[in-house]
Scaffold this motif. Structure first.
Motif, PDB file in Angstrom:
ATOM      1  N   HIS A  23      51.121 -12.076  -7.733  1.00 12.04           N
ATOM      2  CA  HIS A  23      50.151 -12.291  -6.659  1.00 12.04           C
ATOM      3  C   HIS A  23      50.577 -11.521  -5.411  1.00 12.04           C
ATOM      4  CE1 HIS A  23      47.634 -15.471  -8.524  1.00 12.04           C
ATOM      5  NE2 HIS A  23      48.728 -15.667  -9.235  1.00 12.04           N
ATOM      6  N   VAL A  24      49.684 -10.660  -4.952  1.00 12.05           N
ATOM      7  CA  VAL A  24      49.971  -9.867  -3.765  1.00 12.05           C
ATOM      8  C   VAL A  24      49.835 -10.747  -2.524  1.00 12.05           C
ATOM      9  CG1 VAL A  24      49.204  -7.914  -2.372  1.00 12.05           C
ATOM     10  CG2 VAL A  24      49.250  -7.736  -4.855  1.00 12.05           C
ATOM     11  N   ASN A  25      50.776 -10.637  -1.621  1.00 13.82           N
ATOM     12  CA  ASN A  25      50.750 -11.425  -0.388  1.00 13.82           C
ATOM     13  C   ASN A  25      49.769 -10.788   0.586  1.00 13.82           C
ATOM     14  OD1 ASN A  25      52.817 -13.480  -0.976  1.00 13.82           O
ATOM     15  ND2 ASN A  25      54.148 -11.696  -1.170  1.00 13.82           N
TER      16      ASN A  25
ATOM     17  N   LEU B 261      45.665 -15.873  -3.834  1.00 14.64           N
ATOM     18  CA  LEU B 261      45.994 -14.479  -3.570  1.00 14.64           C
ATOM     19  C   LEU B 261      45.634 -13.608  -4.774  1.00 14.64           C
ATOM     20  CD1 LEU B 261      49.478 -15.146  -1.950  1.00 14.64           C
ATOM     21  CD2 LEU B 261      47.398 -14.451  -0.736  1.00 14.64           C
ATOM     22  N   PRO B 262      45.236 -12.350  -4.560  1.00 16.23           N
ATOM     23  CA  PRO B 262      44.842 -11.477  -5.667  1.00 16.23           C
ATOM     24  C   PRO B 262      45.958 -11.350  -6.705  1.00 16.23           C
ATOM     25  CG  PRO B 262      44.302 -10.476  -3.549  1.00 16.23           C
ATOM     26  CD  PRO B 262      45.132 -11.682  -3.252  1.00 16.23           C
ATOM     27  N   ALA B 263      45.578 -11.327  -7.977  1.00 17.04           N
ATOM     28  CA  ALA B 263      46.546 -11.284  -9.073  1.00 17.04           C
ATOM     29  C   ALA B 263      46.516  -9.912  -9.749  1.00 17.04           C
ATOM     30  CB  ALA B 263      46.245 -12.376 -10.091  1.00 17.04           C
ATOM     31  N   PHE B 264      47.720  -9.394 -10.052  1.00 15.69           N
ATOM     32  CA  PHE B 264      47.858  -8.073 -10.644  1.00 15.69           C
ATOM     33  C   PHE B 264      48.891  -8.112 -11.762  1.00 15.69           C
ATOM     34  CE2 PHE B 264      46.271  -7.260  -6.447  1.00 15.69           C
ATOM     35  CZ  PHE B 264      45.549  -6.072  -6.519  1.00 15.69           C
ATOM     36  N   ARG B 265      48.826  -7.103 -12.611  1.00 13.79           N
ATOM     37  CA  ARG B 265      49.935  -6.752 -13.489  1.00 13.79           C
ATOM     38  C   ARG B 265      50.262  -5.292 -13.207  1.00 13.79           C
ATOM     39  NH1 ARG B 265      48.096 -10.348 -18.327  1.00 13.79           N
ATOM     40  NH2 ARG B 265      49.395 -12.168 -17.919  1.00 13.79           N
TER      41      ARG B 265
END
Length: 489
Positions: free
Chosen positions: A311-313, A372-376
């Motif tokens: 999750h990007v802060n 918060l936006p989630a990424f891999r």
């Protein structure tokens, strides 16, 4: 290179009086942003971006020129031109917002090993200096101000609250108490890395001084594995904070019974791991495992959740997945690269900075409940190098950082690449800095690697000199250390 974020004292941060921030206020705001959801996070992004852009073009000659003609107030990052490490380093003196900070002064500072982890003095404030190893082909020199370090501490605290959730606390608390909250940082110490600076600010001692600094200790990542295992057994940390591949190596030692520690939390940093490795590490230690994806340019970029996403802060970072032409990549599709905007660090503004990593943004809200936006992320996985032992017995394994940190600290090297071309052979590619003697640079690099191999019981491993310089991988980034499985020679 990035390790656990630096901790900052509970008093005002070392900024000019008109810019000081209080950690408690930052912590409360971070919690409010999290609870407020996407709308609250977006509002903070807009306001902080506008303030950051205004500060940059007021104090930085580079940004004043780059942003000429832009609207007076900028709340949308897409209005801004893309920046990159090479162009910014070429304009270093104009890039910085503190006129007392010059490239010559910073280069002289990092050339002195005695100053690792020490503050760099600017006109009105002190800064932490960090270096990057040049995976994009350009080595970077970065300064972090007190505001950025304060935000890093607050974000780390928020990450801990996510990793040590109520469901995991009953198992974690007894270990934290039994081991007196001791923190073991297994990090790079041969150069000016953010992790080494963090350890210095925490008051960490280096192993071998008797533990006078208390509950936080710095363990150099280049320590031979048997020594590192013995030192960790003696220290018995409550929290183990290594690079990811080092954690994988230590998990194997724990499973074999040579390492015998009981941390409540294993906080990984800096590198990616193959699928299944975080679960293996958690099982080996019987501990909670937290992971983060970060960069020297933005040490508080993200943290992992129980669903396996990062999750990007986004209250302090803007992350834009883009294609090769810097056009937005839709959620659910792998990006070519990412543009990062650091909304905290003002001494060296990072605005729409091409980081070079490829990410996939989750198109829906993560099942963990984090707003918060989630990424891999791809492009950060580092693999262990395994060599046959010189005598009958088990093989010897080294992490990529164990090798690369030996060369990061050497003068005269602009870029290097170490490739394992055979079970007992390493190929070293070097790009000397302008004006450096190539022969002297080679001898110094060879000596460092040979010494490391000897202390690791690998005297039979040879280091061969390549007849050409480092070679970039697909996408333009340089894989500084390549295990045998990736060899292309």
């Amino acid at each position: 290179m990035i390790g656990p974020p630096a901790q900052v004292p509970g008093t005002a941060i070392d900024l000019p009086a008109h810019e000081r921030v209080q950690p408690l206020a930052l912590l409360l705001d971070a919690r409010r942003a999290y609870r407020g959801g996407p709308a609250a996070i977006a509002a903070r992004q807009r306001a902080r971006l506008a303030a950051q852009v205004d500060y940059a073009r007021t104090r930085s000659p580079f940004y004043r020129q780059l942003y000429a003609g832009l609207p007076e107030r900028v709340e949308d990052p897409r209005v801004l031109p893309v920046t990159g490490k090479a162009a910014l380093m070429d304009r270093f003196d104009d890039w910085l917002t503190d006129p007392a900070v010059t490239l010559q002064r910073v280069q002289e500072f990092v050339a002195d090993p005695a100053l690792i982890g020490r503050p760099f003095h600017g006109a009105h404030a002190d800064y932490t200096v960090a270096t990057t190893s040049g995976t994009t082909g350009t080595r970077g020199l970065f300064l972090l101000d007190g505001r950025a370090l304060a935000v890093a501490s607050v974000i780390f605290a928020r990450a801990l609250s996510g990793w040590l959730r109520p469901v995991t606390l009953p198992r974690a608390l007894p270990r934290l108490t039994a081991n007196r909250g001791r923190l073991a940082l297994v990090v790079a110490t041969g150069g000016h890395f953010a992790s080494a600076a963090a350890a210095a600010r925490l008051g960490a001692d280096r192993t071998g001084d008797g533990g006078r600094a208390g509950r936080t200790r710095l363990f150099p990542v280049a320590t031979p594995l048997p020594e590192l295992v013995a030192q960790l057994n003696a220290f018995q940390p409550a929290v183990l904070a290594p690079y990811a591949t080092t954690a994988a190596l230590l998990a194997t030692e724990q499973q074999a019974g040579r390492l015998r520690i009981r941390p409540a939390l294993v906080a990984l940093a800096a590198e990616g791991l193959p699928d299944g490795e975080p679960a293996r590490i958690a099982a080996a230690f019987g501990a909670v495992v937290g992971n983060s994806w970060a960069a020297t340019e933005c040490p508080f970029l993200s943290e992992s959740c129980r669903e396996g996403w990062l999750h990007v802060n986004a209250d302090w970072v803007i992350l834009e997945p883009v294609d090769a032409h810097h056009r937005p990549t839709p959620p659910g599709e792998q990006s070519h690269t990412v543009l990062v905007t650091n909304l905290a660090n003002r001494v060296q503004p990072i605005l729409r900075y091409d980081l070079g990593d490829s990410v996939l943004q989750r198109p829906d809200r993560c099942g963990c409940g984090n707003p918060l936006p989630a990424f891999r992320v791809q492009g950060r996985t580092a693999d262990l190098l395994t060599f046959p032992s010189s005598s009958a017995g088990e093989s010897v394994t080294l992490t990529p950082l164990t090798l690369s940190t030996r060369l990061d600290r050497l003068p005269g090297i602009a870029l290097f690449q170490i490739e394992q071309t055979a079970p007992t052979e390493l190929l070293l590619r070097l790009q000397p800095t302008p004006g450096a003697d190539p022969e002297q640079t080679w001898r110094a690099a060879h000596h460092e690697l040979a010494d490391l191999l000897a202390t690791s019981g690998l005297r039979h491993v040879t280091v061969r000199r390549a007849d050409h310089g480092p070679q970039p991988a697909t996408g333009g980034k340089y894989r500084l250390v390549q295990p045998l499985a990736y060899s292309t020679s």
